[in-house]
Each structure stands twice: as structure tokens, then as C-alpha cells.
Design an enzyme around this catalytic site. Structure first.
Site, PDB file in Angstrom:
ATOM      1  N   GLY A 207       6.480 -17.061   0.363  1.00 31.54           N
ATOM      2  CA  GLY A 207       5.339 -16.784  -0.080  1.00 31.54           C
ATOM      3  C   GLY A 207       4.377 -16.604   0.973  1.00 31.54           C
ATOM      4  O   GLY A 207       4.571 -17.186   1.900  1.00 31.54           O
ATOM      5  N   GLU A 429       3.678   1.220 -11.736  1.00 31.57           N
ATOM      6  CA  GLU A 429       4.430   0.267 -12.575  1.00 31.57           C
ATOM      7  C   GLU A 429       4.666   0.742 -13.985  1.00 31.57           C
ATOM      8  O   GLU A 429       5.562   0.513 -14.551  1.00 31.57           O
ATOM      9  CB  GLU A 429       3.553  -1.065 -12.423  1.00 31.57           C
ATOM     10  CG  GLU A 429       3.826  -1.723 -10.968  1.00 31.57           C
ATOM     11  CD  GLU A 429       4.971  -1.542 -10.230  1.00 31.57           C
ATOM     12  OE1 GLU A 429       6.026  -1.390 -10.951  1.00 31.57           O
ATOM     13  OE2 GLU A 429       5.192  -1.443  -8.902  1.00 31.57           O
ATOM     14  N   ASP A 504      11.459   2.438  -3.859  1.00 32.66           N
ATOM     15  CA  ASP A 504      12.211   3.218  -5.015  1.00 32.66           C
ATOM     16  C   ASP A 504      13.057   4.229  -4.319  1.00 32.66           C
ATOM     17  O   ASP A 504      14.030   4.430  -4.921  1.00 32.66           O
ATOM     18  CB  ASP A 504      11.153   3.565  -5.952  1.00 32.66           C
ATOM     19  CG  ASP A 504      10.125   2.379  -6.528  1.00 32.66           C
ATOM     20  OD1 ASP A 504      10.585   1.352  -6.335  1.00 32.66           O
ATOM     21  OD2 ASP A 504       9.065   2.854  -6.881  1.00 32.66           O
TER      22      ASP A 504
HETATM   23 ZN    ZN Z   1       8.409   1.443  -7.888  1.00 24.62          ZN
END
Ligand code: ZN
Ligand code: ADP
Length: 599
Positions: A207, A429, A504
Site C-alpha cells: 500500500g 468503472e 484493460d
Molecule cells: Zn478499466
């Protein structure tokens, strides 16, 4: 960061500064002395070589020679030459005897022998000893740092009894839950061992800085009431070869002595970066890393030591570190959501006086993208601002000013997300979520969020399916559509596309390639498997035309998927707007909320 460790670092720094000053002083002294003793030699005056001098003396051309006892330079006055010359006399005793002999032989030379200049002679002795002295100092220092100089004193790690508990860690409920078994194990190792249960030795906390990784590690120690030894990866990296490795060894030696305990290694990427074969600092890192691997393998689970390591770049880590028995468990700590931020603010509000107009909830709403450390910082700044303004208690305005101040700092690190970026992420999203929910074979949406995670601006999570052995061609094609849903939404709503979809597209392209070259799903090429990764020549064997055909097939799959995705976005524009709007407002929406929105 551990307070005491900071002091430790400061002491280390002080030592270095002191050493640097000593070295600089010695060098300065040496240069000064050098110029003092060799002033004449270095000035404009001409030098005369020793053999030349002897020749000139023999020829009776030298009027006067002036020497200092103990010095090897002499001033020489040549007949009919204004300027005095300097000469280096290799053996002064022999030279003086030679000149005296010449005088006896009737050569009219004046030989002046000045008494020794005490300062010059002492300093020239010092000067000649200087390299040795420096070496000795360095050697002593080196051994001291190796820890051989002072027996048993470990000053490179910090042990504390942590009083921090899970109550001090706001939000992070899932993460805390995962840690409970570690706490139980530290408290009662016998029970686990008798049962033959294996507890992870190493847990990787991933993180951003300030998300509470150190805090949660301390809380585990506090809950289990065991000592907490901490060290930062960057401290292992030293200028002396082998030092990092020896520090790692000492750290574990110490841990074994006081076990059960927790070792916390911050910034593990500093030592655990992928190994490569280049030398220098890299090979030093390798030694340190190798030692860490040896130590991790070396202690048994019944030793009751848990090693927690923190990093912001898990992908950088050497694969060897992540193997079973080492850091085989990973917990990702993301940025807090709105509820989490409110909880963190509440924790850090303790012990501070607030005006009635302060509403921590609304501050939580305004601080998307802030870490726990940023939020703690805001309340501290607000208290300072209130004090300076001589307020009775912290006012809402004080907090707003503090938010602004901290935001400016964050903007410099480009960590503040602009409204425009937020909107883009929300539509991206929402695009994934809407498109995949319209597809027969795709898994149900579990969570959609525009809270940044790693390099991604947001994420869409899907419910996991029952174990499946086979994936159909239709399912793969629809997967491509879902992956490109983000890009399609950006294109249609904002009429622009961003880099946000790069991952993506990478994933989609790989799936499409596999479909053609691995699973034989192409109509025209038929069932064929080509392993282009392991053997690039395999493709050459099949010929250029075949390679072109593969490229064309992959492109068709991706183009088709992108078209379907755009069509679905256009058809479901209303739902898309709703979901994106909800994301902008709430940052994170659950499966149920999502279903309600698209119903
Ligand atoms: Zn995406
Ligand atoms: P990291 O180790 O991830 O860089 P730290 O654990 O050092 O972050 O966090 C820095 C400080 O930020 C903590 O000491 C604490 O004051 C505050 N903080 C961060 N996360 C939380 C949290 N979840 N709850 C309460 N305080 C937090």
C-alpha cells in the site's frame, strides 16, 4: 515511522557528519602543510636538478647554498643570475660533506645551514603519517559499524513494546480480521503447533505510504503483547559491502532471542528488488537479499517469529521473496473510503478540543484520495492553526484551512485527484460494470469504486464463480467486451479517451492472442497452438502469411468486442449515468446498490 528509530537515524547521521568533518579537516591540513613546506618549490622560482647542481658546483658557478636542517630543499644562488633557484637534495648529509670538501678544495661557496623550523618539521612528519592515520580511522570505523567493536549491542534496529491495539486502527476491518490468526498464534504458539497448523512466517503489506501499514504491524504486536522489532529496508543498504547482510543476520539473531516477536521491515523493496547480475550496489543488495532469504528459511514456525514487510511496489520484488515459506501472504491496504476516513478522523480527534460547528463527516466527504497519515496531519495542522489564531477550540474554518494546506502539499506530489479525473474514472468503472452486467456469461458485479488503488484510478470487482474447468469461446469474447467497456464509456460520454484503460487493453489483447494461438478458436486458422513466448522462431516456421493472419484475427476479435461495448453503452446510457453519478457521490458502491441503480 518509529520515533526512536528516527533518533537512531539522527545519531547515525551525526556520526557520518563528524567523520566527514574530520576527513575534510585532515585533508585541508595536509594541503596547507604541503604548500607551507613546498612553498618555494611551487612558486615561480626555477628549479635546478641535483645533477645539474653538482655540475655547477664543480665548475665553480655556485655562489651560495642555503639549507634548513632536516629539509631536503635548498636555495641556490648561481653566479651572475639574479634569481635564486631551488634544488631537491636527495641525501642532505652526503651533500653537505660534498660542499664542505669543495670549500676545502678552494671552491668559494657560501653554505648557510638554518636551524630547523619546528612547526614545519612537525607538520611535515604529520603529513607523511597522514595516509596511515586516515586508514586507521577508517578501519576502526568499519569494524565499529560491523558491530565487532562493541559486543552485542544492536543499534541498527529498534525494539519496542507496542501499546497500540486494533482499536487505534480505524477502518481496515477486513485486514484486521485477517491478522487475528497471527495475533492468536503469537499469543499461543503451542496450540497451533500441537495441531500441526502452519502459520505464515512472512506477510507482505502492500500500500501507499501513510495508509497505516506500520500502524497495523504495531497493532498486531500490541494485541499479542509481544516485542516489535523494526527496521527500514533502506537502512540495510550501506556503502560497505557485506554490511547489509550482517545487519539482516543480527536482526534475526536478536529476534530469536526475544521470540515470540514481530519483525517489521519497512520499504522492503529497497533490498528485495529483483536481482540482476550487474555489480556494485546491486551485488551488495543481492547479498542482503540472499541473507534475508536464508534467515526466512532458517527459522521454524515453532520459533514464533512473524516477519511483516511493507512495500508500495510489490511487483518490483524478487520472486524468490514471495515463494512459499517466505512472504507468501499478501495483504493490500488501500486508501480509506469515506467511512474509513471519518473513522480515522474520529480516532485522531481524541484529545483535541473542537467547536460545535465542526463536522468530521463532511470533512471525510471532502478528502477523497487522502491517506490515514494525511488525515492525521490535517487535524494536527488544524490544532496548530487554532492555537496561532488564539481560538478557544478548533473551528471548522481552522480545519478547512488545514485541509487546504495539506492539499497544497499533496498537489505538489500530484496525489490530489481533480474533479475531471474523478468523472473520467467514474464513467470508466461504471462502463465496465454496466457492460458486464448486460452480458450473459459475465460474473456479477461485487463492488465498484473510484478510490485509487496502486496505479489504477478505480476498480470494478466481480463476484467469484464456482470453480470452473472450461471457459467457452462466447465467455471469452464477452470478457473482451467487459474489459473494453471502460474505454467505450469514456469515448461515448466524454468523447475522449484516456490512458486509464491501458491495463484493460493489455489484458484484452492477451486474451485475444491466446484465443487464436493457444485455444485454436479462430475459424480461418483452425485448431493450432503456437507458443510465441517460449520460442519466437515457431512463428517464423509457419511463414509470414501465417503471422499476418494471426494479427488480423486478433484485431478482429478486439474490434468486434469494442463495437459491442460501445453499442451496450449507448443503449444503457441512462443506467450508466446513474451509476457514474452514484460513484462520484459515494466513491464506492456495493453489489446491492449497483443492482438497485440498474433495475
Ligand atoms: Zn478499466
Ligand atoms: P505506512 O506504514 O503505511 O507508511 P503508517 O502506519 O506509518 O503508514 O501511518 C502513518 C500514520 O497515519 C499513523 O501513525 C497514524 O497516525 C495515521 N494512520 C494511518 N492509517 C490509519 C488508520 N487506519 N487509522 C488510524 N490512523 C491511521
Amino acid at each position: 515511522m518509529e520515533e526512536k528509530q528516527k533518533n537512531n537515524n539522527k545519531n547515525d547521521k551525526k556520526q557520518y557528519i563528524l567523520l566527514a568533518i574530520i576527513v575534510i579537516l585532515m585533508i585541508a591540513l595536509a594541503i596547507g602543510i604541503y604548500f607551507l613546506t613546498n612553498k618555494s618549490a611551487n612558486s615561480e622560482e626555477k628549479e635546478i636538478a641535483y645533477t645539474e647542481l653538482i655540475k655547477e658546483i664543480n665548475e665553480g658557478n655556485i655562489e651560495k647554498i642555503e639549507m634548513t636542517v632536516g629539509s631536503t630543499t635548498a636555495k641556490v644562488k648561481v653566479k651572475n643570475v639574479e634569481e635564486e633557484k631551488t634544488a631537491i637534495i636527495p641525501s642532505t648529509q652526503a651533500f653537505i660533506e660534498f660542499v664542505q670538501q669543495q670549500k676545502l678544495d678552494g671552491n668559494n661557496i657560501e653554505l648557510i645551514q638554518n636551524p630547523t623550523n619546528v612547526f614545519v618539521s612537525i607538520s611535515s612528519t604529520l603529513f607523511s603519517l597522514l595516509p596511515t592515520l586516515l586508514l586507521v580511522v577508517l578501519i576502526i570505523l568499519f569494524f565499529k559499524m560491523q558491530g565487532l567493536g562493541d559486543k552485542g549491542k544492536v543499534y541498527d534496529s529498534e525494539t519496542t513494546k507496542s501499546k497500540i491495539t486494533f482499536n487505534d486502527v480505524a477502518g481496515l476491518e477486513e485486514e484486521k480480521h485477517e491478522m487475528i490468526e497471527i495475533v492468536d498464534f503469537l499469543k499461543n504458539p503451542q496450540r497451533f503447533n500441537e495441531m500441526g497448523a502452519k502459520i505464515p512466517k512472512g506477510v507482505l503489506l502492500c500500500g501507499q505510504p501513510g495508509t497505516g501499514k506500520t500502524l497495523i504491524a504495531k497493532a498486531i504486536a500490541g494485541e499479542a503483547k509481544v516485542p516489535f522489532i523494526s527496521m527500514s529496508g533502506s537502512e540495510f543498504i550501506e556503502m560497505f559491502a557485506g554490511l547489509g547482510a550482517s545487519r539482516v543476520r543480527k536482526l534475526f539473531e536478536k529476534a530469536k532471542k526475544i521470540s515470540p516477536c514481530i519483525i517489521f521491515i519497512d520499504e522492503i523493496d529497497a533490498i528485495g528488488s529483483r536481482r540482476n547480475s550487474s555489480g556494485g550496489a546491486e551485488s551488495e543488495n543481492n547479498q542482503t537479499l540472499n541473507q534475508l532469504l536464508v534467515e526466512m528459511d532458517g527459522f521454524d514456525t515453532d520459533e514464533t517469529i512473524i516477519v511483516l514487510a511493507a512495500t508500495n511496489r510489490p511487483e518490483m520484488l524478487d520472486k524468490a521473496l514471495l515463494r512459499p515459506g517466505r512472504f507468501d501472504r499478501r495483504i493490500t491496504i488501500g486508501l480509506p473510503d469515506m467511512k474509513g476516513r471519518e473513522a480515522i478522523l474520529n480516532i485522531h480527534a481524541k484529545g483535541k478540543k473542537f467547536n460545535n460547528d465542526v463536522n468530521l463527516k463532511s470533512i471525510a466527504e471532502d478528502t477523497a484520495g487522502f491517506t490515514g497519515a494525511d488525515l492525521a496531519n490535517i487535524l494536527n495542522e488544524a490544532a496548530i492553526i487554532a492555537t496561532i489564531n488564539e481560538h478557544e477550540a478548533i473551528t471548522n474554518k481552522d480545519i478547512e484551512d488545514a485541509v487546504k494546506k495539506v492539499t497544497v502539499g499533496l498537489e505538489k506530489q500530484s496525489r490530489v485527484i481533480s474533479e475531471k479525473d474523478k468523472k473520467l474514472t467514474a464513467y470508466h468503472e461504471a462502463g465496465h460494470a454496466i457492460v458486464s452486467s448486460m452480458l450473459e456469461t459475465q460474473k456479477a458485479v461485487k463492488e465498484v469504486s473510484i478510490i485509487p488503488r496502486g496505479v489504477a484510478g478505480g476498480y470494478t470487482m466481480y463476484k467469484s464463480d464456482e470453480d470452473k474447468y472450461y471457459i467457452s469461446k462466447t465467455e471469452m469474447e464477452e470478457k473482451l467486451v467487459a474489459l473494453l467497456g471502460g474505454r467505450a464509456a469514456e469515448k461515448i460520454v466524454l468523447n475522449d479517451i484516456s490512458t486509464g484503460a491501458s491495463n484493460d487493453i493489455e489484458v484484452a489483447t492477451n486474451i485475444a492472442k491466446d484465443m487464436i494461438t493457444k485455444y485454436g478458436m479462430s475459424e480461418t486458422l483452425g485448431p493450432i497452438s503456437i507458443n510465441t513466448e517460449q520460442d519466437p522462431y515457431e512463428l517464423q516456421l509457419l511463414g509470414d502469411k501465417f503471422g499476418d493472419a494471426i494479427g488480423a484475427e486478433v484485431k478482429i476479435l478486439l474490434d468486434n468486442a469494442y463495437m459491442v461495448a460501445q453499442k451496450l453503452i449507448i443503449e444503457n446510457r441512462e443506467k450508466l449515468d446513474k451509476v457514474a453519478g452514484a460513484l462520484l457521490q459515494k466513491e464506492i458502491i456495493s453489489a446491492e446498490e449497483f443492482q438497485d441503480l440498474i433495475r
